[in-house]
Design a protein around this motif. Structure first.
Motif, PDB file in Angstrom:
ATOM      1  N   TRP A 261      18.784  51.085  34.155  1.00  0.00           N
ATOM      2  CA  TRP A 261      17.646  50.804  34.058  1.00  0.00           C
ATOM      3  C   TRP A 261      17.019  49.123  33.610  1.00  0.00           C
ATOM      4  N   THR A 262      16.211  48.825  34.544  1.00  0.00           N
ATOM      5  CA  THR A 262      15.264  47.350  33.946  1.00  0.00           C
ATOM      6  C   THR A 262      14.023  47.367  33.765  1.00  0.00           C
ATOM      7  N   LEU A 263      13.924  46.655  32.610  1.00  0.00           N
ATOM      8  CA  LEU A 263      12.439  46.271  32.470  1.00  0.00           C
ATOM      9  C   LEU A 263      12.029  45.014  32.977  1.00  0.00           C
ATOM     10  N   ALA A 264      11.099  45.279  32.974  1.00  0.00           N
ATOM     11  CA  ALA A 264      10.087  43.683  33.564  1.00  0.00           C
ATOM     12  C   ALA A 264       9.598  43.512  32.542  1.00  0.00           C
ATOM     13  N   LEU A 265       9.830  42.095  31.757  1.00  0.00           N
ATOM     14  CA  LEU A 265       8.901  41.091  30.779  1.00  0.00           C
ATOM     15  C   LEU A 265       8.113  40.341  31.109  1.00  0.00           C
ATOM     16  N   ASP A 266       7.504  40.123  30.567  1.00  0.00           N
ATOM     17  CA  ASP A 266       6.509  38.783  30.237  1.00  0.00           C
ATOM     18  C   ASP A 266       7.570  37.546  29.432  1.00  0.00           C
ATOM     19  N   GLU A 267       6.560  37.066  29.669  1.00  0.00           N
ATOM     20  CA  GLU A 267       6.826  35.510  28.951  1.00  0.00           C
ATOM     21  C   GLU A 267       6.923  35.263  27.347  1.00  0.00           C
ATOM     22  N   ASN A 268       6.645  36.592  26.590  1.00  0.00           N
ATOM     23  CA  ASN A 268       6.906  36.954  25.221  1.00  0.00           C
ATOM     24  C   ASN A 268       7.521  37.906  25.055  1.00  0.00           C
ATOM     25  N   GLY A 269       8.373  38.093  26.000  1.00  0.00           N
ATOM     26  CA  GLY A 269       9.236  40.414  25.949  1.00  0.00           C
ATOM     27  C   GLY A 269       8.750  41.116  25.900  1.00  0.00           C
ATOM     28  N   TYR A 270       7.470  41.504  26.296  1.00  0.00           N
ATOM     29  CA  TYR A 270       6.776  42.322  26.468  1.00  0.00           C
ATOM     30  C   TYR A 270       7.205  43.208  27.548  1.00  0.00           C
ATOM     31  N   VAL A 271       7.194  44.202  27.654  1.00  0.00           N
ATOM     32  CA  VAL A 271       7.619  45.443  28.899  1.00  0.00           C
ATOM     33  C   VAL A 271       6.216  44.730  29.588  1.00  0.00           C
ATOM     34  N   ARG A 272       6.587  44.916  31.008  1.00  0.00           N
ATOM     35  CA  ARG A 272       5.328  45.218  32.312  1.00  0.00           C
ATOM     36  C   ARG A 272       5.190  46.072  33.309  1.00  0.00           C
TER      37      ARG A 272
END
Length: 314
Positions: A261-272
């Protein structure tokens, strides 16, 4: 631009334990929904570097109760063009859980263990972290994300017992006013100590963060988890869609990766964004691809959180 800051404090529903979402959270959820409805279609994009790699590993479990500092992931990134901003996938510190952002319902001992994990767990800004019922070393962590106008809830299960566990569960995700907006089942075999497995749940409305567990239990463990390391790089396919190319390996024994599994994150660690791969083959070095099926994200993505839980091959 959509933010998920509305997921800062969440209600919790485990068996007969319930707590109502505060008015402020309901207002934030409504604001999130309005922002999603008003989305113009303008999206931030990411220019991946095909040479970006990172090594992640799940170490052999340490003695229970011990804590260590979490080191930053090592990442090398291709230099951007002079006339272009650096928007490639960069390094993200694993950091610590921020209790001013994440609603934490675990003991100080469990929180220390989570903060000392040498995985990508603390790269993610979770909305809520708790242990369900009497399973005091099985940690449930949740965070929402939007894919266009569609709502999802990421549900992570982390094993902090000192041996492999198999989790069986049936659950319902709740929205505003406790309406049922999504359901999912779990049968995760041989989750390795200190490892995290991921479930991505589609929701018909924005989730409040509450989950009602109809059943959740630890079952007999018939498989054996395997130590693993991985290299990954963000690339694009022939149509320009983002994907994560990875190699997962164990030098000493054949393994079966099954799900990655992979989660794409923004600079604040939120999942995008969310991507996964399933590979039932076995070996000591197995390569695969987890596709995002998109050529842009709603907001700029700066890092990837990578999770796996391979088993020893028969």
């Amino acid at each position: 631009m959509k933010r998920i800051a509305s997921f800062l404090a969440l209600c919790l529903s485990v068996s007969c334990l319930t707590a109502c979402s505060p008015q402020a959270i309901q207002e934030a959820i409504e604001q999130q929904r309005q922002e999603s409805t008003q989305q113009t279609g303008e999206q931030d994009t990411v220019t991946p570097s095909n040479e970006s790699t990172v090594e992640e590993s799940v170490e052999e479990p340490a003695n229970e109760g011990s804590t260590t500092d979490v080191s930053d992931s090592e990442l090398t990134t291709e230099e951007p063009e002079v006339d272009e901003p650096d928007r490639s996938f960069g390094t993200g510190s694993t950091g610590k859980i921020d209790e001013s952002i994440t609603s934490v319902y675990v003991s100080d001992e469990i929180l220390d263990e989570l903060n000392s994990l040498e995985t990508d767990f603390t790269k993610v800004t979770w909305g809520v972290i708790y242990t369900p019922g009497e399973l005091d070393h099985l940690v449930v962590s949740c965070t929402p994300y939007m894919d266009g106008s569609s709502c999802y809830l990421i549900v992570a299960l982390t094993n902090l017992y000192d041996e492999d566990i198999t989790v069986s569960a049936d659950a319902v995700c709740l929205g505003e006013d406790d309406q049922e907006i999504g359901d999912f089942t779990v049968f995760d075999e041989a989750i390795r100590p200190q490892s995290t497995v991921i479930h991505n749940v589609y929701c018909s409305d924005f989730p409040s963060g509450a989950i009602h567990w109809n059943t959740i239990s630890l079952e007999n463990v018939y498989e054996e988890s395997a130590y693993w390391e991985a290299d990954w790089a963000v690339t694009t396919d022939s149509d320009g869609y983002y994907q994560v190319d990875y190699t997962i390996y164990n030098e000493n024994t054949d393994i079966e990766p099954d799900y990655v599994w992979t989660l794409a994150l923004d600079e604040n660690g939120y999942v995008r964004g969310y991507a996964y791969s399933y590979d039932p083959t076995s070996g000591r070095e197995i390569s695969g691809t987890a596709p995002f099926y998109k050529d842009s994200f709603d907001e700029t993505v700066t890092d990837i959180a990578f999770f796996a839980n391979p088993i020893v091959a028969d």
